[in-house]
Motif scaffolding. Structure first.
Motif, PDB file in Angstrom:
ATOM      1  N   ILE A  97       0.595  -1.312  -0.303  1.00  0.00           N
ATOM      2  CA  ILE A  97       0.399   0.612   0.017  1.00  0.00           C
ATOM      3  C   ILE A  97       0.987   1.434   0.279  1.00  0.00           C
ATOM      4  CG2 ILE A  97      -1.348   1.464   1.296  1.00  0.00           C
ATOM      5  CD1 ILE A  97      -2.762  -1.365   2.079  1.00  0.00           C
ATOM      6  N   ASP A  98       1.487   1.916   0.591  1.00  0.00           N
ATOM      7  CA  ASP A  98       2.515   2.485   1.316  1.00  0.00           C
ATOM      8  C   ASP A  98       3.576   2.541  -0.650  1.00  0.00           C
ATOM      9  OD1 ASP A  98       1.983   2.813   3.512  1.00  0.00           O
ATOM     10  OD2 ASP A  98       3.758   2.112   4.667  1.00  0.00           O
ATOM     11  N   ARG A 101       1.840   4.122  -2.561  1.00  0.00           N
ATOM     12  CA  ARG A 101       1.230   5.975  -2.495  1.00  0.00           C
ATOM     13  C   ARG A 101       2.274   6.613  -3.044  1.00  0.00           C
ATOM     14  NH1 ARG A 101      -0.352   4.268   2.812  1.00  0.00           N
ATOM     15  NH2 ARG A 101      -2.404   4.035   3.170  1.00  0.00           N
ATOM     16  N   ALA A 104       2.209   5.842  -6.815  1.00  0.00           N
ATOM     17  CA  ALA A 104       1.673   7.357  -7.446  1.00  0.00           C
ATOM     18  C   ALA A 104       2.476   8.832  -7.460  1.00  0.00           C
ATOM     19  CB  ALA A 104       0.865   7.216  -6.881  1.00  0.00           C
ATOM     20  N   ARG A 105       2.418   9.125  -6.152  1.00  0.00           N
ATOM     21  CA  ARG A 105       3.249  10.229  -5.535  1.00  0.00           C
ATOM     22  C   ARG A 105       4.156  10.804  -6.821  1.00  0.00           C
ATOM     23  NH1 ARG A 105       5.607   9.338  -1.439  1.00  0.00           N
ATOM     24  NH2 ARG A 105       3.570   9.509   0.111  1.00  0.00           N
ATOM     25  N   TYR A 112      -2.389  10.302  -7.446  1.00  0.00           N
ATOM     26  CA  TYR A 112      -1.935  10.553  -6.138  1.00  0.00           C
ATOM     27  C   TYR A 112      -2.908  11.367  -5.800  1.00  0.00           C
ATOM     28  CZ  TYR A 112       0.921  11.389  -2.108  1.00  0.00           C
ATOM     29  OH  TYR A 112       1.211  11.490  -0.518  1.00  0.00           O
ATOM     30  N   GLY A 115      -6.040   9.912  -4.907  1.00  0.00           N
ATOM     31  CA  GLY A 115      -6.105   9.053  -3.414  1.00  0.00           C
ATOM     32  C   GLY A 115      -6.482   9.568  -2.255  1.00  0.00           C
ATOM     33  N   GLN A 116      -5.467  10.825  -2.122  1.00  0.00           N
ATOM     34  CA  GLN A 116      -5.312  11.153  -0.699  1.00  0.00           C
ATOM     35  C   GLN A 116      -6.463  12.218  -0.686  1.00  0.00           C
ATOM     36  OE1 GLN A 116      -1.787  14.843  -1.555  1.00  0.00           O
ATOM     37  NE2 GLN A 116      -1.338  13.486   0.557  1.00  0.00           N
ATOM     38  N   GLU A 119      -8.735   9.281   0.911  1.00  0.00           N
ATOM     39  CA  GLU A 119      -8.719   8.455   1.868  1.00  0.00           C
ATOM     40  C   GLU A 119      -8.929   9.723   2.865  1.00  0.00           C
ATOM     41  OE1 GLU A 119      -5.226   5.372   0.766  1.00  0.00           O
ATOM     42  OE2 GLU A 119      -4.140   7.341   1.536  1.00  0.00           O
ATOM     43  N   THR A 125      -8.211   3.134   3.232  1.00  0.00           N
ATOM     44  CA  THR A 125      -7.038   2.896   1.624  1.00  0.00           C
ATOM     45  C   THR A 125      -7.544   3.161   0.067  1.00  0.00           C
ATOM     46  OG1 THR A 125      -5.598   1.472   3.263  1.00  0.00           O
ATOM     47  CG2 THR A 125      -5.742   1.346   0.848  1.00  0.00           C
ATOM     48  N   PHE A 129      -4.599   1.551  -4.857  1.00  0.00           N
ATOM     49  CA  PHE A 129      -3.454   1.359  -3.397  1.00  0.00           C
ATOM     50  C   PHE A 129      -3.137   0.216  -3.166  1.00  0.00           C
ATOM     51  CE2 PHE A 129      -3.555   6.276  -3.244  1.00  0.00           C
ATOM     52  CZ  PHE A 129      -2.865   6.320  -4.220  1.00  0.00           C
ATOM     53  N   GLU A 297       8.930   3.760  -0.412  1.00  0.00           N
ATOM     54  CA  GLU A 297       8.317   4.415   0.697  1.00  0.00           C
ATOM     55  C   GLU A 297       8.279   5.001   1.300  1.00  0.00           C
ATOM     56  OE1 GLU A 297       7.111   0.189   2.565  1.00  0.00           O
ATOM     57  OE2 GLU A 297       8.331  -0.108   1.096  1.00  0.00           O
TER      58      GLU A 297
END
Length: 323
Positions: A97-98, A101, A104-105, A112, A115-116, A119, A125, A129, A297
């Motif tokens: 998952i991390d 993220r 994508a970031r 991203y 997704g942010q 969440e 989640t 992700f 990560e």
């Protein structure tokens, strides 16, 4: 005391005098034993906590070529075990998952941000992700390149086709006996050696390859690395899921992590692979990245001049200068 003598004193395998004896892979730790069949020779590796036997089909000539290709000579650190294959699992949901993220970031910033927002609003989640549904039903893995595994201490450069080199701290185990249709208990008993593995990754290349639906290729196969030491499976069998680990760059500790919270145990993963498939001594299996064990990560990407250190307590250390 010379650097070679100092390394040998610490139990680190080093290339013996006259590189053409490299089949021994360090006389202090690995010694040829009785031949067990055409093309195979047993090597017994002693550690401070026990001994294990790993048969290897790799020839002396091949090992000479491997180390000469890396520019290694007499007295340099070599691999404690030369794997004949390399399967890499993804056993940690938090890493998956991390890492998604983090990927994508950097490479899909619009996704991203979506997704942010999801969440933040739902406190759940973002579905994109999370691992694929198959991950929750069985251990998943890919086949990497066992022939490009290098020992700790080898300088590592960016592949020419990538600008996003990343590291991945993993626990690795090597089989000491053949397996087929193994029970979990049989798989656990077959673990002969335990090592630290680093699965280098070209993240900008990996994204396109994963989208192809055919898995990672040049993003992974160019190089991986292994600790200079190995521990017998018997010595750590009762704590493979309780080991602690650290990630450091340039002397700064970036992450404290460990092997707890695996979706499947290493033995369960190996047993799964062995269903109707013959496994052989010398095959390497890695857990996949420990949570927080990659730059993706942590938001810390490798750069030339970095000094990388990955350690799993009681197992070993991987160190590289990034060129």
């Amino acid at each position: 005391m010379s650097p070679t003598d100092d390394a040998a004193e610490k139990g680190v395998p080093v290339a013996p005098p006259r590189l053409r004896r490299v089949l021994d892979l360090a006389a202090r730790r690995i010694m040829p034993q009785i031949d067990s069949g055409p093309g195979w020779s047993n090597v017994e590796t002693a550690s401070a906590e026990g001994a294990f036997v790993i048969p290897t089909a790799l020839s002396a000539e091949f090992e000479v070529a491997r180390y000469e290709g890396l520019g290694l000579g007499d007295g340099d650190v070599v691999l404690p075990v030369c794997p004949v294959s390399f399967r890499d699992f993804m056993l940690f949901e938090k890493h998956a998952i991390d890492a998604a993220r983090g990927l994508a970031r950097r490479f899909v910033p619009a996704g991203y941000r979506v997704g942010q927002l999801y969440e933040t609003l739902t406190r759940r989640t973002f579905p994109a992700f999370r691992p694929n549904a198959l991950w929750y039903r069985q251990p998943i893995y890919y086949m990497s390149n066992a022939l490009t595994v290098v020992p700790s201490g080898t300088p590592v450069g960016f592949p020419t086709y990538s600008r996003a080199l990343d590291f991945e701290l993993e626990l690795g185990v090597v089989l000491s006996v053949p397996l087929r249709d193994a029970s979990v208990e049989e798989a656990a008993a077959a673990i002969g050696a335990v090592v630290v593995v680093n699965d280098f990754s070209a993240r900008d290349v990996q994204l396109a390859e994963m989208r192809s639906g055919f898995g990672p290729q040049r993003s992974k196969h160019f190089i991986s690395s292994m600790s200079a030491t190995a521990v017998s499976g018997v010595a750590v069998a009762d704590r493979l899921d309780r080991l602690t680990a650290t990630v450091s760059i340039n002397g700064n500790t970036l992450a404290h992590t460990g092997t707890s919270d695996m979706r499947y145990s290493i033995a369960e993963a190996i047993a799964h692979v062995s269903r109707s498939e013959q496994l052989y001594p010398g095959e390497l299996f890695a857990t996949g990245t420990l949570p927080g064990g990659s730059g993706m990560e942590l938001g810390r990407w490798l750069a030339p001049g970095d000094e990388l250190r990955l350690e799993i307590d009681g197992i070993g250390v991987i160190e590289h200068l990034i060129r």
